[in-house]
Design a protein around this motif. Structure first.
Motif, PDB file in Angstrom:
ATOM      1  N   VAL A 191     -10.783  -2.345   5.850  1.00  0.00           N
ATOM      2  CA  VAL A 191     -10.159  -2.104   4.559  1.00  0.00           C
ATOM      3  C   VAL A 191      -9.508  -0.731   4.621  1.00  0.00           C
ATOM      4  N   MET A 192      -8.269  -0.657   4.165  1.00  0.00           N
ATOM      5  CA  MET A 192      -7.489   0.584   4.205  1.00  0.00           C
ATOM      6  C   MET A 192      -7.061   0.991   2.802  1.00  0.00           C
ATOM      7  N   TRP A 193      -6.956   2.297   2.584  1.00  0.00           N
ATOM      8  CA  TRP A 193      -6.486   2.813   1.304  1.00  0.00           C
ATOM      9  C   TRP A 193      -5.838   4.169   1.517  1.00  0.00           C
ATOM     10  N   ASN A 194      -5.104   4.615   0.533  1.00  0.00           N
ATOM     11  CA  ASN A 194      -4.413   5.902   0.591  1.00  0.00           C
ATOM     12  C   ASN A 194      -5.352   6.988   0.082  1.00  0.00           C
ATOM     13  N   ARG A 195      -5.657   7.951   0.925  1.00  0.00           N
ATOM     14  CA  ARG A 195      -6.643   8.970   0.541  1.00  0.00           C
ATOM     15  C   ARG A 195      -6.171   9.845  -0.612  1.00  0.00           C
ATOM     16  N   GLU A 196      -4.859   9.906  -0.857  1.00  0.00           N
ATOM     17  CA  GLU A 196      -4.348  10.736  -1.944  1.00  0.00           C
ATOM     18  C   GLU A 196      -4.408  10.020  -3.288  1.00  0.00           C
ATOM     19  N   LEU A 239       0.838  -1.198   0.000  1.00  0.00           N
ATOM     20  CA  LEU A 239       0.000   0.000   0.000  1.00  0.00           C
ATOM     21  C   LEU A 239       0.872   1.247   0.000  1.00  0.00           C
ATOM     22  N   GLU A 240       1.960   1.215   0.770  1.00  0.00           N
ATOM     23  CA  GLU A 240       2.867   2.364   0.844  1.00  0.00           C
ATOM     24  C   GLU A 240       3.535   2.643  -0.500  1.00  0.00           C
ATOM     25  N   THR A 241       3.889   1.583  -1.226  1.00  0.00           N
ATOM     26  CA  THR A 241       4.572   1.757  -2.509  1.00  0.00           C
ATOM     27  C   THR A 241       3.609   1.910  -3.683  1.00  0.00           C
ATOM     28  N   ARG A 242       2.296   1.856  -3.395  1.00  0.00           N
ATOM     29  CA  ARG A 242       1.243   1.970  -4.394  1.00  0.00           C
ATOM     30  C   ARG A 242       1.168   0.754  -5.302  1.00  0.00           C
ATOM     31  N   ALA A 243       1.825  -0.345  -4.894  1.00  0.00           N
ATOM     32  CA  ALA A 243       1.649  -1.601  -5.620  1.00  0.00           C
ATOM     33  C   ALA A 243       0.249  -2.151  -5.376  1.00  0.00           C
ATOM     34  N   LEU A 244      -0.357  -1.789  -4.234  1.00  0.00           N
ATOM     35  CA  LEU A 244      -1.714  -2.185  -3.896  1.00  0.00           C
ATOM     36  C   LEU A 244      -2.580  -0.941  -3.750  1.00  0.00           C
ATOM     37  N   ASP A 245      -3.827  -1.056  -4.189  1.00  0.00           N
ATOM     38  CA  ASP A 245      -4.764   0.063  -4.068  1.00  0.00           C
ATOM     39  C   ASP A 245      -5.503   0.047  -2.738  1.00  0.00           C
ATOM     40  N   ALA A 246      -5.703  -1.125  -2.171  1.00  0.00           N
ATOM     41  CA  ALA A 246      -6.402  -1.271  -0.897  1.00  0.00           C
ATOM     42  C   ALA A 246      -5.902  -2.531  -0.212  1.00  0.00           C
ATOM     43  N   VAL A 247      -5.976  -2.519   1.111  1.00  0.00           N
ATOM     44  CA  VAL A 247      -5.519  -3.659   1.899  1.00  0.00           C
ATOM     45  C   VAL A 247      -6.572  -3.979   2.951  1.00  0.00           C
ATOM     46  N   ILE A 248      -6.860  -5.262   3.123  1.00  0.00           N
ATOM     47  CA  ILE A 248      -7.792  -5.715   4.144  1.00  0.00           C
ATOM     48  C   ILE A 248      -7.001  -6.386   5.253  1.00  0.00           C
TER      49      ILE A 248
END
Length: 313
Positions: free
Chosen positions: A284-289, A146-155
C-alpha cells in the motif's frame, strides 16, 4: 419559467425544497402546515409561490394532493439537493474537527482479494463517519490518481514506482500468478488433476499487455517454450474475467490471491503448475505530505487484515 434554463432555479430556496418534501409526505396542505408550524393559508401561499417560481403546477389539489409530472421532477431535485447538502455538512463538520470525511483508495485485483474488504469493514467499526470509496484498475492508472491526490492510497505491486520521492509504502503480502478455470470450462470437474500442459491449447483469457500479471505470465510462457500462445480475450475487468470463465470454455490468468478468493466462493479452480510464477510483493502506497491520522488508521487495518487473509488462504 422553467423554459428559461437555470434562471428559475436562482429564485428557488432550500426551504422550498424541504417544505415540498414535507407536503408530499403529509399528503394534505393541512397536515403539512401542522408539521411546518404554519397556518393553512400560509401553506397555500407558499405553494402558490413555489409554483410561480417553477412556472408550472406541481400538485393536483384534492382530498390528498397528487404530484404532477413537474412535481415528480422537483421531488427528485429536492431529494438529490438536500442529500448533497446534508452529506456536505457532515463532511465539513468532520474537517472542522480535524477528521477526514472520506477516503479514496485504489487497488489492483490482488489487493481486493488480499484483505481490503475486511480492512474497510474493520476500519468503519471505529470510524463510522468516514466513507471509503474503492477504485480498481491497472496499477499505472491508480498511481496517476495518487499523484493528482484523487486517491489517498493505492494498493499495488512493490517495484521502482513505490520508491518515488514523496511516497511511503508498507508491504502487505507476497503474491504469485495463477492459472484458473471457471464453471464454463470443460475441465471444471477435473481441474485438480490438470497441469499447465493439459490446458496449453485451450482458449485463454489474460490481463492486457503491459500489466504486471501479463508480463510475468509472458515470461513464464517463454521459459516453458510456449511463447506462441496468444490469448483469445484480454480484459482488465475482474467482472468480465469472472463472466467469461463462468459462461465460456476458457482458461484464465490472475493473481493467486484473487484465484484463492474466487475458489473459496466457488467461482474459480486453480490449475496445477510445476514452477511458481512470481507476481511480487503487494504494497500500500501513500503520499507522505498528505497523510492524515485517519488514513494511517486505515493503513493499519489494511496491514493487519491483508496478512491475516493470506495466512488463512
Amino acid at each position: 419559467m422553467i423554459g428559461d434554463g437555470a434562471s428559475w432555479a436562482r429564485r428557488l430556496k432550500v426551504r422550498h425544497l424541504e417544505s415540498f418534501l414535507v407536503l408530499d409526505e403529509a399528503g394534505t396542505l393541512t397536515r403539512a402546515a401542522e408539521r411546518l408550524h404554519m397556518t393553512q393559508s400560509a401553506m397555500s401561499h407558499w405553494l402558490a409561490e413555489l409554483e410561480s417560481v417553477a412556472g408550472t403546477p406541481l400538485v393536483v389539489r384534492g382530498r390528498k394532493v397528487q404530484l404532477t409530472p413537474a412535481g415528480h421532477l422537483l421531488k427528485r431535485l429536492a431529494v438529490n439537493v438536500l442529500g448533497d447538502i446534508s452529506r456536505t455538512g457532515r463532511e465539513m463538520q468532520a474537517v472542522a474537527q480535524g477528521r477526514v470525511p472520506r477516503l479514496n483508495v485504489g487497488s489492483v485485483w490482488a489487493g481486493i482479494a488480499g484483505g481490503l474488504p475486511e480492512a474497510v469493514s474493520a476500519f468503519q467499526r471505529t470510524h463510522a463517519d468516514v466513507a471509503v470509496s474503492i477504485h480498481d484498475g491497472p496499477f499505472d492508472n491508480l498511481l496517476k490518481g495518487l499523484e493528482t491526490r484523487a486517491l489517498d492510497a493505492v494498493i499495488g505491486v512493490l517495484d521502482a514506482r513505490a520508491h518515488q520521492p514523496g511516497l511511503e509504502h508498507e508491504v502487505l503480502f507476497e503474491d504469485r500468478v495463477a492459472i484458473v478455470v471457471g464453471q464454463g470450462s470443460k475441465h471444471w470437474a477435473h481441474s485438480d488433476a490438470l497441469s499447465f500442459r493439459d490446458v496449453l491449447h485451450e482458449q485463454w483469457v489474460m490481463p492486457p499487455g503491459g500489466t504486471l500479471t501479463r508480463m510475468q505470465m509472458d515470461a513464464f510462457l517463454i521459459e516453458q517454450g510456449a511463447s506462441w500462445l496468444v490469448p483469445r480475450a484480454e480484459t482488465a475487468s475482474l467482472a468480465m474475467m469472472q463472466a467469461l470463465l463462468h459462461k465460456g470454455d476458457y482458461v484464465g490468468v490472475c493473481s493467486e490471491s484473487m484465484a484463492d478468493y474466487q475458489a473459496s466462493i466457488g467461482m474459480f479452480r486453480k490449475i496445477r503448475i510445476e514452477s511458481s510464477i512470481r507476481f511480487g510483493p503487494i504494497t500500500v502506497m501513500w503520499n507522505r505530505e498528505h497523510v492524515a491520522a485517519t488514513l494511517r488508521d486505515f493503513i493499519g487495518c489494511l496491514v493487519a487484515h491483508a496478512r491475516g487473509a493470506i495466512a488463512i488462504g
